[in-house]
Enzyme design. Structure first.
Site, short mmCIF file in Angstrom:
data_model
loop_
_atom_site.label_atom_id
_atom_site.label_comp_id
_atom_site.label_asym_id
_atom_site.label_seq_id
_atom_site.Cartn_x
_atom_site.Cartn_y
_atom_site.Cartn_z
N CYS A 1 -5.14 0.61 6.54
CA CYS A 1 -5.35 2.06 6.63
C CYS A 1 -6.64 2.55 5.96
CB CYS A 1 -4.15 2.83 6.05
SG CYS A 1 -3.99 2.72 4.26
N CYS B 1 0.41 3.23 3.52
CA CYS B 1 0.85 2.74 4.84
C CYS B 1 1.91 1.66 4.78
CB CYS B 1 -0.35 2.25 5.64
SG CYS B 1 -1.01 0.66 5.07
N CYS C 1 -7.26 -1.17 1.45
CA CYS C 1 -6.22 -1.68 2.34
C CYS C 1 -6.85 -1.87 3.72
CB CYS C 1 -5.07 -0.69 2.42
SG CYS C 1 -3.82 -1.14 3.64
N CYS D 1 0.85 -1.18 0.00
CA CYS D 1 0.00 0.00 0.00
C CYS D 1 0.89 1.24 0.00
CB CYS D 1 -0.90 0.00 1.24
SG CYS D 1 -1.90 1.49 1.40
N CYS E 1 -8.51 -5.48 -9.84
CA CYS E 1 -8.14 -4.39 -10.74
C CYS E 1 -7.69 -3.22 -9.85
CB CYS E 1 -9.35 -4.02 -11.59
SG CYS E 1 -9.04 -2.75 -12.81
#
Length: 138
Positions: free
Chosen positions: A105, A56, A102, A53, A127
Site C-alpha cells: 500500500c 492494509c 509497505c 501493516c 527500525c
C-alpha cells in the site's frame, strides 16, 4: 525521499485513509512521520506472532526476527520476504537513509540501517514505528 511512480495493490485517497486511520496513524503511515521513541506499543513486546501493516494488513515481519536494539522503536533484522517491503532513498534530514514502506500500500513503516554491529544474522536494523504495525499473536 524520492517520488515513486509504483502502483500499489491497495490504493486509496487521503480522504479514504483519513477515514480508516487515526490522526496519529495517518501522520506516520501516509505522511512519513515518526512516533516518539520509547512510546510505541511494540517497542519491548516479546509476543510470538506476525507483524502486519496497520493500513492494509499485509504481513511484513515475524517476531522471530525482532531483537532488542534499545533504540526506542521495534527493531527487526529482516522482513518476512523482500517483496513485502519497498526501499526508498531518504535525504530529508540532511543525511542519506533508506526508508522502508509497505510494498502492498506504500505506507511508511520506518527506516533500515546497516553495519551498526548488532549480533544479528543480517547486520541490518529495520527500525519500524509501532503505530505502523499490528501484531497478530501466533
Amino acid at each position: 525521499m524520492t517520488d515513486d511512480i509504483k502502483q500499489y495493490a491497495v490504493q486509496k485517497s487521503d480522504a479514504e485513509w483519513k477515514a480508516q486511520l487515526s490522526p496519529a496513524e495517518f501522520q506516520v503511515l501516509r505522511k512519513a512521520g515518526t512516533e516518539r521513541p520509547f512510546t510505541g506499543e511494540y517497542t519491548d513486546t516479546k509476543t510470538v506472532g506476525v507483524y502486519k501493516c496497520r493500513a492494509c494488513d499485509a504481513e511484513l515481519f515475524r517476531s522471530e526476527t525482532k531483537f532488542d536494539s534499545h533504540c526506542g522503536w521495534p527493531s527487526f533484522f529482516a522482513p518476512l520476504a523482500e517483496d513485502r517491503v519497498q526501499y526508498i532513498e531518504d535525504t530529508a534530514l540532511g543525511m542519506k537513509r533508506v526508508e522502508v514502506r509497505c510494498a502492498n500500500c506504500g505506507s511508511h513503516l520506518g527506516h533500515v540501517f546497516e553495519g551498526e554491529g548488532y549480533g544479528t544474522p543480517t547486520d541490518l536494523r529495520y527500525c519500524i514505528n509501532s503505530i505502523s504495525l499490528t501484531l497478530t499473536p501466533a
